[in-house]
Enzyme design. Sequence first.
Site, short mmCIF file in Angstrom:
data_model
loop_
_atom_site.label_atom_id
_atom_site.label_comp_id
_atom_site.label_asym_id
_atom_site.label_seq_id
_atom_site.Cartn_x
_atom_site.Cartn_y
_atom_site.Cartn_z
N ILE A 174 0.82 -1.22 0.00
CA ILE A 174 0.00 0.00 0.00
C ILE A 174 0.85 1.27 0.00
CG2 ILE A 174 -0.26 0.23 2.50
CD1 ILE A 174 -3.28 0.83 1.93
N HIS A 175 2.10 1.16 0.42
CA HIS A 175 2.99 2.32 0.44
C HIS A 175 3.98 2.28 -0.71
CE1 HIS A 175 1.72 2.03 4.75
NE2 HIS A 175 1.34 3.24 4.41
N GLY A 176 3.65 1.53 -1.76
CA GLY A 176 4.49 1.51 -2.94
C GLY A 176 5.56 0.44 -2.94
#
Length: 139
Positions: free
Chosen positions: A91-93
């Site tokens: 979700i944070h890349g």
Amino acid sequence: VDLVVVADDCALPPPLGVAGRRGLAGTLFVHKCAGAAAAAGKCLAATALEAREAAAAVGTMGVATAAHTLPGAANPARVILAGEMEMGLGIHGEPGAYTAPTAPVDQTVAQLLEKITDKAHGYMSCLDAGGGEVAVMVN
């Protein structure tokens, strides 16, 4: 104060070591269930229980054909080659668990659902009861 861990990532096979599964966008459903329980006047313990039950019934897997670009950065964090997609990104890349050839949406969804519902991983054992409703989020 109570703590509810949302670990809905279905991209990484067990065993996962110390960190375990990542929390992904499925946390939205957990927040909504906890908020509804609190709004209904349930105490903290009952609200946390509702949230834990929701967290146990959430499975998520991300897919991307392009990497994110951080604010202020000139370039994407990494390159995803044309004709490929990352499956199981964070979700944070964080990079995907693997890459696959790009495919029509119905085939991509089928690949995601195969991982999410894979009985060998046992992540979505809540589906074994059958007959229930599901919610799908496209983010």
